[in-house]
Write a protein that holds these residues in place. Structure first.
Motif, PDB file in Angstrom:
ATOM      1  N   THR A  19     -21.479  55.299   8.923  1.00 47.73           N
ATOM      2  CA  THR A  19     -20.632  54.199   8.306  1.00 47.73           C
ATOM      3  C   THR A  19     -21.863  53.215   7.445  1.00 47.73           C
ATOM      4  O   THR A  19     -22.905  53.073   7.997  1.00 47.73           O
ATOM      5  N   ARG A  20     -21.429  52.505   6.461  1.00 44.19           N
ATOM      6  CA  ARG A  20     -22.172  51.635   6.000  1.00 44.19           C
ATOM      7  C   ARG A  20     -22.098  50.354   6.479  1.00 44.19           C
ATOM      8  O   ARG A  20     -22.881  49.222   6.353  1.00 44.19           O
ATOM      9  N   ARG A  21     -21.167  50.062   7.295  1.00 46.91           N
ATOM     10  CA  ARG A  21     -20.772  48.993   7.939  1.00 46.91           C
ATOM     11  C   ARG A  21     -21.445  48.818   9.141  1.00 46.91           C
ATOM     12  O   ARG A  21     -22.137  49.849   9.611  1.00 46.91           O
ATOM     13  N   ASP A  22     -21.383  47.606  10.047  1.00 45.96           N
ATOM     14  CA  ASP A  22     -22.031  47.671  11.230  1.00 45.96           C
ATOM     15  C   ASP A  22     -21.384  48.626  12.330  1.00 45.96           C
ATOM     16  O   ASP A  22     -20.231  48.615  12.439  1.00 45.96           O
ATOM     17  N   PRO A  23     -22.084  49.699  12.447  1.00 40.52           N
ATOM     18  CA  PRO A  23     -21.514  50.683  13.575  1.00 40.52           C
ATOM     19  C   PRO A  23     -20.741  50.197  14.775  1.00 40.52           C
ATOM     20  O   PRO A  23     -19.609  50.789  15.358  1.00 40.52           O
ATOM     21  N   LYS A  24     -21.331  48.940  15.421  1.00 37.99           N
ATOM     22  CA  LYS A  24     -20.490  48.334  16.585  1.00 37.99           C
ATOM     23  C   LYS A  24     -19.105  47.726  16.005  1.00 37.99           C
ATOM     24  O   LYS A  24     -18.061  47.803  16.899  1.00 37.99           O
ATOM     25  N   SER A  25     -18.706  47.463  14.605  1.00 33.89           N
ATOM     26  CA  SER A  25     -17.532  47.103  14.197  1.00 33.89           C
ATOM     27  C   SER A  25     -16.508  48.197  13.952  1.00 33.89           C
ATOM     28  O   SER A  25     -15.343  47.700  13.755  1.00 33.89           O
ATOM     29  N   VAL A  26     -17.035  49.376  14.058  1.00 33.37           N
ATOM     30  CA  VAL A  26     -15.980  50.559  13.771  1.00 33.37           C
ATOM     31  C   VAL A  26     -15.293  51.070  14.812  1.00 33.37           C
ATOM     32  O   VAL A  26     -15.955  51.526  15.814  1.00 33.37           O
ATOM     33  N   ARG A  27     -14.002  51.152  14.924  1.00 34.00           N
ATOM     34  CA  ARG A  27     -13.234  51.445  16.067  1.00 34.00           C
ATOM     35  C   ARG A  27     -12.483  52.688  15.726  1.00 34.00           C
ATOM     36  O   ARG A  27     -11.602  52.795  14.796  1.00 34.00           O
ATOM     37  N   THR A  28     -12.984  54.038  16.405  1.00 40.35           N
ATOM     38  CA  THR A  28     -12.266  55.249  16.072  1.00 40.35           C
ATOM     39  C   THR A  28     -11.207  55.665  16.814  1.00 40.35           C
ATOM     40  O   THR A  28     -10.927  54.923  18.098  1.00 40.35           O
ATOM     41  N   LYS A  29     -10.458  56.555  16.416  1.00 40.92           N
ATOM     42  CA  LYS A  29      -9.159  57.207  17.470  1.00 40.92           C
ATOM     43  C   LYS A  29      -9.864  57.732  18.715  1.00 40.92           C
ATOM     44  O   LYS A  29      -9.277  57.890  19.535  1.00 40.92           O
ATOM     45  N   THR A  30     -10.703  58.534  18.285  1.00 42.56           N
ATOM     46  CA  THR A  30     -11.244  59.351  19.270  1.00 42.56           C
ATOM     47  C   THR A  30     -12.701  59.068  19.727  1.00 42.56           C
ATOM     48  O   THR A  30     -13.072  60.021  20.646  1.00 42.56           O
ATOM     49  N   ASN A  31     -13.143  57.897  19.765  1.00 42.98           N
ATOM     50  CA  ASN A  31     -14.392  57.491  20.379  1.00 42.98           C
ATOM     51  C   ASN A  31     -15.436  58.287  20.008  1.00 42.98           C
ATOM     52  O   ASN A  31     -16.553  58.344  20.933  1.00 42.98           O
ATOM     53  N   VAL A  32     -15.590  58.811  19.137  1.00 43.35           N
ATOM     54  CA  VAL A  32     -16.692  59.673  18.415  1.00 43.35           C
ATOM     55  C   VAL A  32     -17.937  58.513  18.259  1.00 43.35           C
ATOM     56  O   VAL A  32     -17.418  57.768  17.865  1.00 43.35           O
ATOM     57  N   PRO A  33     -18.995  58.990  18.496  1.00 44.32           N
ATOM     58  CA  PRO A  33     -20.180  57.947  18.310  1.00 44.32           C
ATOM     59  C   PRO A  33     -20.263  57.771  16.690  1.00 44.32           C
ATOM     60  O   PRO A  33     -19.943  58.523  15.756  1.00 44.32           O
ATOM     61  N   VAL A  34     -20.480  56.469  16.690  1.00 46.84           N
ATOM     62  CA  VAL A  34     -20.653  55.858  15.245  1.00 46.84           C
ATOM     63  C   VAL A  34     -22.265  55.422  14.961  1.00 46.84           C
ATOM     64  O   VAL A  34     -22.489  54.635  15.776  1.00 46.84           O
ATOM     65  N   TYR A  35     -22.759  55.961  13.796  1.00 47.17           N
ATOM     66  CA  TYR A  35     -24.048  55.616  13.342  1.00 47.17           C
ATOM     67  C   TYR A  35     -24.038  54.919  12.173  1.00 47.17           C
ATOM     68  O   TYR A  35     -23.249  55.312  11.306  1.00 47.17           O
ATOM     69  N   SER A  36     -25.225  54.398  11.719  1.00 46.03           N
ATOM     70  CA  SER A  36     -25.301  53.751  10.547  1.00 46.03           C
ATOM     71  C   SER A  36     -25.822  54.965   9.568  1.00 46.03           C
ATOM     72  O   SER A  36     -26.485  55.940   9.983  1.00 46.03           O
ATOM     73  N   VAL A  37     -25.310  54.932   8.094  1.00 44.32           N
ATOM     74  CA  VAL A  37     -25.777  56.022   7.456  1.00 44.32           C
ATOM     75  C   VAL A  37     -27.257  56.211   7.356  1.00 44.32           C
ATOM     76  O   VAL A  37     -27.661  57.461   7.287  1.00 44.32           O
ATOM     77  N   SER A  38     -28.115  55.167   7.772  1.00 46.64           N
ATOM     78  CA  SER A  38     -29.562  55.601   7.773  1.00 46.64           C
ATOM     79  C   SER A  38     -30.115  56.296   8.905  1.00 46.64           C
ATOM     80  O   SER A  38     -31.185  56.710   8.619  1.00 46.64           O
ATOM     81  N   GLN A  39     -29.162  56.314   9.780  1.00 47.71           N
ATOM     82  CA  GLN A  39     -29.761  57.305  10.870  1.00 47.71           C
ATOM     83  C   GLN A  39     -29.245  58.547  10.912  1.00 47.71           C
ATOM     84  O   GLN A  39     -29.590  59.568  11.551  1.00 47.71           O
ATOM     85  N   ALA A  40     -28.544  59.082   9.655  1.00 45.50           N
ATOM     86  CA  ALA A  40     -27.835  60.450   9.511  1.00 45.50           C
ATOM     87  C   ALA A  40     -29.102  61.184   9.794  1.00 45.50           C
ATOM     88  O   ALA A  40     -28.921  62.402  10.374  1.00 45.50           O
ATOM     89  N   PRO A  41     -30.292  61.396   8.980  1.00 44.43           N
ATOM     90  CA  PRO A  41     -31.277  62.367   9.173  1.00 44.43           C
ATOM     91  C   PRO A  41     -31.724  62.622  10.290  1.00 44.43           C
ATOM     92  O   PRO A  41     -32.263  63.754  10.668  1.00 44.43           O
ATOM     93  N   GLU A  42     -31.524  61.585  11.270  1.00 49.30           N
ATOM     94  CA  GLU A  42     -32.068  61.751  12.660  1.00 49.30           C
ATOM     95  C   GLU A  42     -30.990  62.625  13.365  1.00 49.30           C
ATOM     96  O   GLU A  42     -31.538  63.412  14.456  1.00 49.30           O
ATOM     97  N   LEU A  43     -29.984  63.014  13.050  1.00 54.28           N
ATOM     98  CA  LEU A  43     -28.963  63.902  13.537  1.00 54.28           C
ATOM     99  C   LEU A  43     -28.764  65.247  12.735  1.00 54.28           C
ATOM    100  O   LEU A  43     -27.666  65.751  13.070  1.00 54.28           O
ATOM    101  N   LYS A  44     -29.697  65.537  11.925  1.00 53.22           N
ATOM    102  CA  LYS A  44     -29.333  66.809  11.193  1.00 53.22           C
ATOM    103  C   LYS A  44     -29.258  68.214  11.958  1.00 53.22           C
ATOM    104  O   LYS A  44     -28.546  69.028  11.675  1.00 53.22           O
ATOM    105  N   ASP A  45     -29.877  68.138  13.015  1.00 56.16           N
ATOM    106  CA  ASP A  45     -29.877  69.192  13.815  1.00 56.16           C
ATOM    107  C   ASP A  45     -28.589  69.634  14.729  1.00 56.16           C
ATOM    108  O   ASP A  45     -28.509  70.411  15.586  1.00 56.16           O
ATOM    109  N   GLN A  46     -27.843  68.252  14.800  1.00 56.88           N
ATOM    110  CA  GLN A  46     -26.698  68.383  15.781  1.00 56.88           C
ATOM    111  C   GLN A  46     -25.528  68.427  15.002  1.00 56.88           C
ATOM    112  O   GLN A  46     -24.252  68.327  15.547  1.00 56.88           O
TER     113      GLN A  46
END
Length: 136
Positions: free
Chosen positions: A34-61
């Protein structure tokens, strides 16, 4: 082995993808960006929420990143960016700009050794077929 899914964007499309992935036993939602503050996002499934800037760090996952932004402003920037790191899919629907959009996304995906599928969904897609029939 399940397909590891990531979602970029948590508006109506992102929430819909979250629900759809839960209905497919061969898929696993592993991250939401998300582009928002990840701590402010509430999901239905409790999936981990990250900033879009962190996306490359998870490319292998993540096996496939589903990009849920808008065609006018979000996807032209987001999809080429993410296509460097992930196999991506989006619903870009600005028909007149699809050829130039394709070139930008294709170049980024090829540079990263990834696959990108663009313009998937109702429009273009089903709406395009309906338009063709109506004009025939």
């Amino acid at each position: 082995m399940s397909i590891r899914i990531g979602v970029a964007g948590y508006g109506n499309l992102g929430r819909g993808v979250e629900c759809a992935v839960q209905k497919n036993p061969d898929m696993e939602l592993v991250a939401l960006f998300t582009r928002r503050d990840p701590k402010s996002v509430r999901t239905k499934t409790n999936v981990p929420v990250y900033s879009v800037s962190q996306a490359p760090e998870l490319k292998d996952q993540i096996d496939v990143l589903i990009i849920c932004g808008g065609s006018a402003n979000d996807l032209p920037e987001q999809t080429p960016y993410f296509a460097q790191y992930f196999n991506v899919i989006d619903s870009f629907d600005t028909h007149a700009k699809i050829p130039e959009y394709y070139k930008a996304v294709d170049a980024a995906a090829k540079a990263g050794g990834k696959v990108s599928i663009i313009s998937v969904g109702w429009d273009p897609g089903l709406f395009s077929l309906q338009r063709l029939y109506a004009e025939a």
